[in-house]
Design an enzyme around this catalytic site. Structure first.
Site, PDB file in Angstrom:
ATOM      1  N   HIS A   1      -5.829  -3.991   2.170  1.00 52.34           N
ATOM      2  CA  HIS A   1      -6.385  -4.925   3.150  1.00 52.34           C
ATOM      3  C   HIS A   1      -6.922  -6.188   2.495  1.00 52.34           C
ATOM      4  CE1 HIS A   1      -5.761  -1.373   5.437  1.00 52.34           C
ATOM      5  NE2 HIS A   1      -6.009  -2.000   6.555  1.00 52.34           N
TER       6      HIS A   1
ATOM      7  N   ASP B   1      -6.753  -7.126  12.694  1.00 48.00           N
ATOM      8  CA  ASP B   1      -8.115  -6.587  12.559  1.00 48.00           C
ATOM      9  C   ASP B   1      -9.167  -7.690  12.509  1.00 48.00           C
ATOM     10  OD1 ASP B   1      -7.503  -3.940  12.713  1.00 48.00           O
ATOM     11  OD2 ASP B   1      -7.478  -3.598  10.548  1.00 48.00           O
TER      12      ASP B   1
ATOM     13  N   ARG C   1      -1.064  -4.627   2.811  1.00 49.31           N
ATOM     14  CA  ARG C   1      -1.019  -3.954   4.092  1.00 49.31           C
ATOM     15  C   ARG C   1       0.343  -4.097   4.767  1.00 49.31           C
ATOM     16  NH1 ARG C   1      -1.751  -5.179   9.358  1.00 49.31           N
ATOM     17  NH2 ARG C   1      -2.431  -3.478  10.705  1.00 49.31           N
TER      18      ARG C   1
ATOM     19  N   ARG D   1       0.839  -1.206   0.000  1.00 49.62           N
ATOM     20  CA  ARG D   1       0.000   0.000   0.000  1.00 49.62           C
ATOM     21  C   ARG D   1       0.874   1.255   0.000  1.00 49.62           C
ATOM     22  NH1 ARG D   1      -2.655   0.064   6.100  1.00 49.62           N
ATOM     23  NH2 ARG D   1      -0.729  -0.341   7.226  1.00 49.62           N
TER      24      ARG D   1
ATOM     25  N   GLU E   1     -19.062   3.860   0.579  1.00 50.14           N
ATOM     26  CA  GLU E   1     -18.332   3.280  -0.547  1.00 50.14           C
ATOM     27  C   GLU E   1     -19.200   3.107  -1.790  1.00 50.14           C
ATOM     28  OE1 GLU E   1     -18.425   1.987   2.530  1.00 50.14           O
ATOM     29  OE2 GLU E   1     -16.420   2.479   3.251  1.00 50.14           O
TER      30      GLU E   1
END
Lengths: 276, 318
Positions: B109, B117, B167, B10, B58
């Site tokens: 992600h 997460d 990520r 990223r 989104e």
């Protein structure tokens, strides 16, 4: 090329009423031909479409992708049987296309699709048109192009979360080049809005999101033109009070004509008689 | 082997955008309140006038991209993969891909690489859901070098693209001479015994696996399939005609992703037994990416085992 008109609204009323009648005839004929369609919501939106295409909007039907054109999105795409005759009359494609509605290999699809000249985006999956219009309006501001974006919404799609995402963002971005028109016939797929998910009254809810809201009779051309002409600093939301199935006695405010169904031969005959 | 330098994909993506923005002004970044998470913060700081903010909405961002692109500029739509590929899936399908709009959806992600997460943001399905959409090109770069080149390439390509970024820090495996082109898979290690087709982070693991296999006298050919759609069937088929044993490896469900894309062409053109290294139709959980990779069997040692299995099958089958 259709430029924005300089005529006063009242000089146009007679002409636009006549066109509206013709559009109803063609919409019903093409639904009959297709064997299915959405007559109720097609008939309620006619004056809205006619006022936009034959009074308000700037476009070039010979060059549908002209960069400075005003943009139009029929977010309630199921009402396209009324849009196609409007586009044909505006010169986007030959009128003979209307006979092919909903048939295989047709240039005019059961719900709007970009293969059709004059159609800006696919639509008819409810709740998506206003977000696309928001993007167009943002693009207009970003590229400093002076065009307006018109989005016609249905009652049903006021229940979609994505519609409200677009309402929120348009108000925040103060997009005064975006105009939403709600074809407020107070019925949706299966029943009255009151019975399914009563979001009414709608105007105060839109107002708090920083839109300028106007309420008009959506079949009164004079009122529609005045509302369309009104300049606003904020995005403009016109609540057009309409009648589902407008213009045909046995279809007006009768749920079953939401669709998807077509009039029988006899019903078509009666309907066309009423429009003469 | 010395431990290679590690750069998050990223971050590589965000840096690439800043670099490209110096020479071209035809793209705009669309963000849904996650520019920190998607690695685009440097771009947001350097080019604030070229960023449109949509908040955590989104679907609206995807729709606005559709409308915006009709004015001639290229929206780069950024968010986490779960939202780009699933929450806003219909918007991507109907309003971007059906009209073939020139929009680049770049999602961070991805896979178990998301780590602590937990399962909500661990996208194990995005390659399946995006690959099923007509007109959509699906790209998964393997390291920071390829990410830079791919970002440029997708901007030069006319049409909708879905690109996975990443990520956690990822090993740099290519040097500047590496060539990326959309639709082309690259053989990055030659071998004769088994073909390992990998994408994203799994390419580095496939190289490690190949190294370990070589110690056992097994020579694996490693293919970086950085375009999942259209899949480069020519390169893959040519390799398996030589090795007759096939392993696919991805940080994604074994259903519908790279493994699916490869098997769809292999069964038609040159059927061989295929071993699928990927997440086996289950959800992930919290944990460090490396721990998760081991627990869910997408580590380099799993590629080694799969390769040996594929070779055993080869003997029985032929």
């Amino acid at each position: 090329m259709k430029k924005r008109t300089n005529k006063k609204p009242k000089d146009n009323i007679g002409k636009l009423e006549l066109i509206s009648k013709k559009i109803r005839v063609d919409a019903l004929k093409s639904i009959y031909n297709a064997g299915s369609g959405h007559p109720g919501g097609s008939l309620s939106v006619v004056e809205i479409l006619v006022c936009l295409y034959f009074y308000k909007m700037r476009y070039n039907s010979r060059n549908p992708r002209w960069q400075l054109r005003d943009r139009f999105i029929l977010s309630k795409g199921h009402a396209c049987p009324a849009l196609y005759p409007v586009l044909a009359l505006a010169g986007f494609f030959p009128k003979k296309y209307l006979k092919t509605l909903r048939k295989i290999n047709s240039p005019i699809q059961g719900h709007p699709d970009t293969r059709t000249p004059g159609i800006e985006t696919p639509s008819g999956s409810l709740g998506n048109g206003l977000g696309i219009g928001l993007g167009m309006a943002l693009g207009g501001k970003y590229t400093k192009k002076d065009f307006q974006v018109y989005v016609v919404l249905s009652d049903g799609e006021m229940e979609e979360g994505s519609t409200w995402e677009a309402i929120m963002a348009s108000g925040v971005y103060k997009l005064n080049n975006l105009i939403a028109i709600l074809d407020h016939n107070k019925r949706q797929g299966e029943d009255k809005v009151k019975k399914i998910m009563n979001f009414m009254p709608i105007a105060p809810k839109i107002t708090v999101f920083n839109w300028e809201v106007l309420e008009v009779d959506g079949h009164n051309i004079g009122e529609m033109l005045n509302a369309l002409d009104k300049k606003t600093e904020k995005p403009k939301f016109i609540v057009a009070h309409t009648v589902k199935g407008k213009g045909i006695s046995f279809m007006e405010d009768v749920q079953k004509w939401h669709g998807s169904l077509a009039p029988t031969r006899d019903e078509l005959k009666i309907a066309l008689g009423e429009l003469e | 082997m010395a431990a290679p330098e590690e750069i998050s994909l990223r971050d590589a993506f965000g840096r690439a955008l800043v670099k490209i923005a110096k020479t071209r002004s035809d793209f705009v970044l669309f963000d849904a309140d996650v520019y920190g998470g998607t690695g685009t913060k440097p771009f947001v700081e350097n080019y604030p006038q070229r960023v449109l903010q949509f908040g955590t909405a989104e679907q609206n961002m995807m729709l606005a991209a559709a409308g915006f692109s009709t004015t001639g500029l290229i929206p780069i739509v950024t968010t986490f993969a779960v939202w780009a590929s699933m929450r806003a899936h219909e918007q991507l399908r109907t309003f971007i891909c059906a009209p073939k709009l020139n929009i680049k959806v770049c999602a961070s992600h991805v896979g178990l690489d998301v780590g602590p997460d937990g399962l909500t943001a661990q996208s194990l399905e995005d390659l399946a859901t995006t690959r099923a959409i007509p007109n959509l090109t699906v790209v998964v770069p393997a390291d920071a070098v390829e990410m830079g080149k791919a970002t440029e390439a997708i901007l030069n390509y006319q049409g909708p693209v879905y690109m996975r970024t990443g990520r956690s820090p990822a090993p740099v495996i290519f040097d500047d001479k590496y060539r990326f082109s959309i639709g082309k898979a690259n053989i990055i290690r030659e071998g004769k015994d088994v073909t390992i087709v990998a994408c994203g982070l799994m390419v580095a693991r496939a190289l490690q696996a190949a190294h370990q296999l070589s110690k056992k006298g097994v020579y694996a050919e490693v293919i970086n399939a950085s375009t999942i759609k259209p899949i480069d069937s020519k390169t893959i088929i040519k390799s398996i005609k030589k090795t007759r044993a096939l392993v696919t490896a991805e940080d994604h469900s074994i259903i519908g992703g790279l493994g699916g894309a490869v098997s769809e062409v292999v069964v038609k053109e040159y059927p061989v037994y295929q071993q699928f290294v990927g997440v086996k139709d289950v959800f992930g959980e919290s944990g460090e990416p490396k721990e998760l990779a081991k627990k869910y069997q997408i580590w380099s040692s799993d590629i080694v085992l799969a390769s040996l299995k594929a070779m055993k099958k080869k003997v029985r089958y032929f």
